[in-house]
Write an enzyme that holds these catalytic residues in place. Structure first.
Site: not given
Length: 286
Positions: A2, A114
């Site tokens: 992340c 992402e």
């Protein structure tokens, strides 16, 4: 992993969602749709109030810096490399094992970003025919219609409570009474990405990712509401019991859609960054 997320909820909204007892109006953060390492972020934590004389933990909403700096670090620059802690090893790594036992928090988010490498791009890079493969950013967020948070809706999504750790670092170059003498930093705990279909898998265009694992092998560990109190409780110090709280959440609670490559530039910010594109873009990451 992340490395970028969105956090647009106000302090008032988060106070309602997490049952916050104390937050300082002077520590209010503006909505941020492109949270990057070293930025200040909201964190929910249970801790006795400073100088109150009352040992009872109080649920607080605090501003922390994303990128954990261990107490023993010689420089805060180390924090840039410490934005994620792996759930499988967080209890034993030198930088994380002490805060894992004593300083746990929740990091509220709307969702995270992402990047997916386009088909054939990785092979071209490996063959030396492309120095930097094209990547498509996706926004991943909880499905508000399927649980995961007491605050949210099918339209806005649920609040994503990411498991986190925080730590205090003393800047010895500053005097004790300096407002920046202590730096409070945090890290997001990650786990293996789900292989089960996304909540909106049937809505994703052909050839797109069908699961979180198709997007990236790691994902932030989202804690469901029933684990919040136990995770934040500073009285819980047994490592084995705490590790049980790091079990992955129920599968199928997350959605994902392609977003503009504008999010790849940290200088860009605004709600348009999380807006779903009708189809993936064909641009480079940078």
């Amino acid at each position: 992993m992340c490395g970028r997320y969105a956090a647009s909820r106000s302090a008032e909204e988060l106070a309602t969602c997490f049952g916050i007892e104390k937050w300082d109006a002077e520590e209010t953060l503006a909505a941020d749709w492109n949270v990057a390492p070293t930025k200040q972020v909201y964190a929910v934590l249970d801790r006795p109030e400073k100088d109150s004389g009352d040992p009872r933990p109080v649920r607080q909403l605090r501003k922390l810096i994303w990128g954990l700096v261990p107490a023993w670090a010689k420089s805060p620059e180390m924090g840039v490399k410490m934005i994620n802690a792996r759930a499988e090893t967080v209890h034993e790594k030198p930088a994380y094992r002490r805060p894992f036992v004593a300083r746990r928090c929740l990091l509220p988010a709307d969702g995270y970003y992402e990047w997916v490498t386009g088909k054939g791009e990785l092979q071209l890079e490996q063959e030396g025919r492309r120095k930097r493969p094209r990547k498509q950013p996706y926004f991943v967020f909880p499905d508000g219609s399927r649980g995961g948070s007491p605050y949210g809706s099918p339209d806005t999504g649920a609040v994503m409570a990411m498991a986190g750790l925080y730590e205090f670092w003393r800047d010895k170059t500053l005097p004790d009474d300096h407002p920046l003498a202590w730096r409070v930093t945090c890290s997001v705990i990650t786990t293996e990405a789900e292989t089960a279909p996304l909540a909106n898998a049937d809505e994703i265009a052909e050839g797109g990712p069908r699961s979180l694992a198709d997007i990236h092998p790691r994902m932030p560990l989202m804690l469901p509401p029933e684990r919040w109190d136990a995770w934040l409780d500073p009285g819980r110090t047994d490592r084995d019991e705490l590790r049980e709280l790091l079990a992955p959440p129920p599968e199928g609670l997350m959605r994902a859609h392609p977003v503009s490559t504008d999010v790849s530039n940290v200088r860009n910010n605004g709600p348009e960054l999380v807006k779903e594109l009708p189809a993936p873009e064909e641009q480079t990451l940078f």
